[in-house]
Design a protein around this motif. Sequence first.
Motif, PDB file in Angstrom:
ATOM      1  N   ASP A   9      45.751  33.198  -9.023  1.00  0.00           N
ATOM      2  CA  ASP A   9      45.991  31.734  -9.197  1.00  0.00           C
ATOM      3  C   ASP A   9      45.697  30.783  -8.261  1.00  0.00           C
ATOM      4  O   ASP A   9      45.610  29.448  -8.350  1.00  0.00           O
ATOM      5  CB  ASP A   9      47.421  31.485 -10.045  1.00  0.00           C
ATOM      6  N   ASN A  35      44.083  32.900 -14.543  1.00  0.00           N
ATOM      7  CA  ASN A  35      45.137  33.280 -15.582  1.00  0.00           C
ATOM      8  C   ASN A  35      44.840  34.404 -16.586  1.00  0.00           C
ATOM      9  O   ASN A  35      43.689  34.824 -16.686  1.00  0.00           O
ATOM     10  CB  ASN A  35      45.356  32.002 -16.523  1.00  0.00           C
ATOM     11  N   LEU A  36      45.763  34.977 -17.351  1.00  0.00           N
ATOM     12  CA  LEU A  36      45.527  36.241 -18.030  1.00  0.00           C
ATOM     13  C   LEU A  36      44.535  35.809 -19.208  1.00  0.00           C
ATOM     14  O   LEU A  36      43.897  36.958 -19.708  1.00  0.00           O
ATOM     15  CB  LEU A  36      46.985  36.791 -18.532  1.00  0.00           C
ATOM     16  N   ASN A  37      44.894  34.959 -19.947  1.00  0.00           N
ATOM     17  CA  ASN A  37      43.801  34.396 -21.131  1.00  0.00           C
ATOM     18  C   ASN A  37      42.459  34.585 -20.848  1.00  0.00           C
ATOM     19  O   ASN A  37      41.574  35.131 -21.358  1.00  0.00           O
ATOM     20  CB  ASN A  37      44.173  33.020 -21.700  1.00  0.00           C
ATOM     21  N   LYS A  59      53.902  31.246 -14.700  1.00  0.00           N
ATOM     22  CA  LYS A  59      54.492  31.670 -16.057  1.00  0.00           C
ATOM     23  C   LYS A  59      53.924  32.808 -16.679  1.00  0.00           C
ATOM     24  O   LYS A  59      54.006  33.128 -17.946  1.00  0.00           O
ATOM     25  CB  LYS A  59      54.219  30.515 -17.156  1.00  0.00           C
ATOM     26  N   GLU A  60      53.325  33.705 -15.852  1.00  0.00           N
ATOM     27  CA  GLU A  60      52.478  34.864 -16.465  1.00  0.00           C
ATOM     28  C   GLU A  60      52.956  36.191 -15.321  1.00  0.00           C
ATOM     29  O   GLU A  60      53.104  35.789 -14.261  1.00  0.00           O
ATOM     30  CB  GLU A  60      51.213  34.799 -16.432  1.00  0.00           C
ATOM     31  N   ASN A  61      52.747  37.407 -15.712  1.00  0.00           N
ATOM     32  CA  ASN A  61      52.921  38.443 -14.873  1.00  0.00           C
ATOM     33  C   ASN A  61      51.675  39.349 -14.848  1.00  0.00           C
ATOM     34  O   ASN A  61      51.279  39.852 -16.161  1.00  0.00           O
ATOM     35  CB  ASN A  61      54.132  39.169 -15.381  1.00  0.00           C
ATOM     36  N   ASP A  64      51.387  42.537 -17.023  1.00  0.00           N
ATOM     37  CA  ASP A  64      51.117  42.252 -18.695  1.00  0.00           C
ATOM     38  C   ASP A  64      49.643  42.573 -18.995  1.00  0.00           C
ATOM     39  O   ASP A  64      49.221  43.140 -19.611  1.00  0.00           O
ATOM     40  CB  ASP A  64      51.588  40.954 -19.022  1.00  0.00           C
TER      41      ASP A  64
END
Length: 222
Positions: A9, A35-37, A59-61, A64
């Motif tokens: 990020d 980001n993960l998306n 707001k993500e890890n 995941d």
Amino acid sequence: MIEVMIVEDDPLVMEINSKFLKRIEGFILYKAVSNLNDAKKFILIKKPDLILLDVYLPKENGIDLLKWIRRQELDIDIILITADKTIERVQEAFRYGVVDYLIKPFSFERFKESLIQFKDRYNQFNENNIIEQEELDKFISSSTTYQSDFPKGLNKYTYRAILNEIEKSNYRDFTVEILAEKLGIAKTTIRRYLEYMQKENKVEKFIEYGKVGRPQYKYYKL
């Protein structure tokens, strides 16, 4: 070419890691996302061979994403890149099958060692249908040996990168300068590791006297 995705990020860190990657032969950047998306979207479009995955995202890890990849049974290798030094995180990462764990901040030298080690294993596994125990042990032992008995200032990753280059290139003889240019590692660093390998009886040093100029130190593999 080994296709790599970077999930990071921080724009500056993403740029640095992208530039690091471009300096290493055999790798190409497929996609860099923040980001993960986006990571999942591009993974489903075209599966990369390797992901350089940050853990702390807004707001993500990143873990995941690692777990998602394993649930999807995708053949993708992961190198985790994070400032998290906790044993809990390290154990979790390796339980989910990461091939390496880089703690920020890290040097280009350490980054390159990690990717060279991955490339050697990747090529070996993709070029052969079977593997002998001796060859397999090299990959397994690379993460568990060459550490506890090392003198201060030496580490297993640089050791393995230099030794792999000596072994795979099958040099009749070689110099510090040849290895430094090939690996992108400082000559003083190469020299320290060769001195250590000489004590292990893995290499031997000799002096070559030319007709003109100063004598040159060379090495050969035992």
